[in-house]
Design an enzyme around this catalytic site. Structure first.
Site, PDB file in Angstrom:
ATOM      1  N   GLY A  45       0.616  -1.244   0.132  1.00  0.00           N
ATOM      2  CA  GLY A  45      -0.158  -0.007  -0.148  1.00  0.00           C
ATOM      3  C   GLY A  45       0.880   1.261   0.255  1.00  0.00           C
ATOM      4  N   GLN A  50       3.240   9.757   0.917  1.00  0.00           N
ATOM      5  CA  GLN A  50       4.417   9.139   0.740  1.00  0.00           C
ATOM      6  C   GLN A  50       5.147   9.459  -0.618  1.00  0.00           C
ATOM      7  OE1 GLN A  50       2.410   5.108   1.936  1.00  0.00           O
ATOM      8  NE2 GLN A  50       4.601   5.067   2.900  1.00  0.00           N
ATOM      9  N   CYS A  90       6.553  -0.190   6.801  1.00  0.00           N
ATOM     10  CA  CYS A  90       6.204   1.162   5.865  1.00  0.00           C
ATOM     11  C   CYS A  90       7.203   1.313   4.976  1.00  0.00           C
ATOM     12  CB  CYS A  90       5.785   2.290   7.061  1.00  0.00           C
ATOM     13  SG  CYS A  90       4.935   3.701   6.071  1.00  0.00           S
ATOM     14  N   LEU A  91       6.705   1.697   3.756  1.00  0.00           N
ATOM     15  CA  LEU A  91       7.591   2.018   2.756  1.00  0.00           C
ATOM     16  C   LEU A  91       8.272   3.304   2.865  1.00  0.00           C
ATOM     17  CD1 LEU A  91       5.649   1.081  -0.099  1.00  0.00           C
ATOM     18  CD2 LEU A  91       7.561   0.049   0.628  1.00  0.00           C
ATOM     19  N   HIS A 132      -3.507   1.892   8.356  1.00  0.00           N
ATOM     20  CA  HIS A 132      -2.294   2.094   8.357  1.00  0.00           C
ATOM     21  C   HIS A 132      -2.346   3.314   7.126  1.00  0.00           C
ATOM     22  CE1 HIS A 132       2.021   1.700   7.889  1.00  0.00           C
ATOM     23  NE2 HIS A 132       2.008   2.287   6.683  1.00  0.00           N
ATOM     24  N   GLU A 133      -2.892   3.016   6.135  1.00  0.00           N
ATOM     25  CA  GLU A 133      -2.900   4.098   4.941  1.00  0.00           C
ATOM     26  C   GLU A 133      -3.732   5.068   5.297  1.00  0.00           C
ATOM     27  OE1 GLU A 133      -0.506   3.548   3.041  1.00  0.00           O
ATOM     28  OE2 GLU A 133      -0.145   1.516   3.077  1.00  0.00           O
ATOM     29  N   HIS A 136      -1.781   7.728   7.343  1.00  0.00           N
ATOM     30  CA  HIS A 136      -1.060   8.682   6.453  1.00  0.00           C
ATOM     31  C   HIS A 136      -1.741  10.008   6.265  1.00  0.00           C
ATOM     32  CE1 HIS A 136       2.788   6.346   5.941  1.00  0.00           C
ATOM     33  NE2 HIS A 136       2.173   5.379   5.618  1.00  0.00           N
TER      34      HIS A 136
HETATM   35 ZN   LIG Z   1       3.093   3.445   5.620  1.00  0.00          ZN
END
Ligand SMILES: [Zn+2]
Length: 157
Positions: A45, A50, A90-91, A132-133, A136
């Site tokens: 995701g 991000q 997380c990326l 989670h997303e 963000h």
């Molecule tokens: Zn993340």
């Protein structure tokens, strides 16, 4: 459109509250960028902040041919009282993992990439991923919620 750089923890854009999308046509390019960028990395995701765009757009793809979602202006409608703890990464904070408690089930609504309102009921990993997303978009990182954090070791070294 293009593969974008994924910004890392410490970047200001990860800490801002993202703006609602008024017109789906304005974010078509952004959706494509999120898809292109997620396709190049090992993740499930990606939220617009991000890639340094503070708009309420998320792209999720488990790579299983089933769980692929574009979420525009997502809203959490319901969460289960029951929660569970699991590891998250997380990326935007590579080489780390943390133990995060989240609701087991969640019901959300969002616009899809055609601007149609959809309701999704999810549990376990997908519920965790949605939450989670969506965090963000509020400038929240999972490290804020984690009870424990771990640094990962590169096994290829
Ligand atoms: Zn993340």
């Amino acid at each position: 459109m293009a593969v974008k750089e994924i910004v890392q923890l410490g970047a200001e854009c990860l800490r801002q509250v993202s703006q609602e999308v008024d017109n789906i046509d304005d974010v078509k390019g952004l959706i494509k960028d999120l898809k292109d960028t997620l396709a190049t990395v090992d993740g499930i995701g990606l939220a617009a902040p991000q890639i340094a765009v503070n708009k309420r757009v998320i792209y999720i793809n488990f790579g299983d041919g089933e769980n692929e979602y574009v979420l525009v202006n997502p809203k959490v409608l319901k969460v289960s009282k029951k929660t569970h703890e699991d590891y998250e990464g997380c990326l935007s904070y590579v080489m780390h993992e943390g133990l995060v408690e989240r609701p087991v089930k969640v019901k959300i609504e969002a616009l899809n990439e055609n601007g149609e309102k959809k309701v999704y009921e999810a549990e376990d990993l997908l519920a965790r991923c949605f939450l989670h997303e969506i965090d963000h978009l509020e400038g929240i990182m999972y490290v804020d919620r984690a009870s424990e954090m771990y640094e990962l070791v590169d096994e290829e070294e």
